[in-house]
Design an enzyme around this catalytic site. Structure first.
Site, PDB file in Angstrom:
ATOM      1  N   PRO A 104      48.213 -14.621  19.585  1.00  0.00           N
ATOM      2  CA  PRO A 104      48.999 -13.618  19.636  1.00  0.00           C
ATOM      3  C   PRO A 104      50.246 -14.875  19.893  1.00  0.00           C
ATOM      4  CG  PRO A 104      47.969 -11.914  20.552  1.00  0.00           C
ATOM      5  CD  PRO A 104      47.652 -13.276  20.707  1.00  0.00           C
ATOM      6  N   VAL A 105      50.954 -15.421  18.653  1.00  0.00           N
ATOM      7  CA  VAL A 105      51.965 -15.706  19.492  1.00  0.00           C
ATOM      8  C   VAL A 105      54.054 -15.683  20.715  1.00  0.00           C
ATOM      9  CG1 VAL A 105      54.706 -16.900  17.922  1.00  0.00           C
ATOM     10  CG2 VAL A 105      52.602 -16.865  16.806  1.00  0.00           C
ATOM     11  N   LYS A 106      53.903 -14.498  20.284  1.00  0.00           N
ATOM     12  CA  LYS A 106      54.668 -13.508  21.449  1.00  0.00           C
ATOM     13  C   LYS A 106      53.681 -13.430  22.919  1.00  0.00           C
ATOM     14  CE  LYS A 106      57.869 -12.323  17.880  1.00  0.00           C
ATOM     15  NZ  LYS A 106      59.154 -11.188  18.031  1.00  0.00           N
ATOM     16  N   CYS A 107      52.669 -13.645  23.120  1.00  0.00           N
ATOM     17  CA  CYS A 107      52.053 -13.398  24.213  1.00  0.00           C
ATOM     18  C   CYS A 107      52.265 -14.534  24.570  1.00  0.00           C
ATOM     19  CB  CYS A 107      50.628 -12.821  24.205  1.00  0.00           C
ATOM     20  SG  CYS A 107      50.091 -11.089  23.455  1.00  0.00           S
ATOM     21  N   ILE A 108      52.542 -14.543  26.495  1.00  0.00           N
ATOM     22  CA  ILE A 108      52.093 -15.390  27.207  1.00  0.00           C
ATOM     23  C   ILE A 108      51.059 -15.659  28.057  1.00  0.00           C
ATOM     24  CG2 ILE A 108      53.371 -15.917  29.445  1.00  0.00           C
ATOM     25  CD1 ILE A 108      55.441 -14.446  28.346  1.00  0.00           C
TER      26      ILE A 108
END
Length: 108
Positions: A104-108
């Site tokens: 997912p894009v907003k996962c670090i």
């Protein structure tokens, strides 16, 4: 990684580079790498994130996952506490990895 006699390309974090390499037979292998033994509740989330990806062409970040799960399954399953019990290192990250989807894009 090698699976069923063929090489499956993954990135440095273990996400499949090509989501078409995924199969339900591969999911338990990916889950094992995450320290997870798949049960029916896990499968429900894995199948849900795959359907989400097919519909929206993106892997859901945690907020989006919680909201969408609540809409489909109700508050009992659509809350972060439930999802973290299934996927302790991060529901969005682990469920999408096991589902063979991009991080997912907003996962670090």
């Amino acid at each position: 990684m090698e699976f069923e006699g063929r090489i499956i390309d993954t990135d440095a974090q273990g996400y499949l580079k090509n989501s078409t390499d995924w199969s339900e037979a591969l999911a338990p292998v990916l889950a094992e790498q995450e320290g997870i033994t798949l049960t029916e509740p896990h499968w429900e989330v894995v199948r849900f994130v795959r359907a989400f990806y097919q519909e929206f062409n993106t892997s859901p970040a945690i907020r989006m996952l919680v909201k969408a799960m609540a809409q489909k399954y109700g508050e009992e399953k659509g809350n972060s506490r439930y999802l973290y019990r299934l996927f302790p290192k991060g529901p969005a990250k682990q469920a999408t990895k096991i589902a063979g989807l991009p991080k997912p894009v907003k996962c670090i």
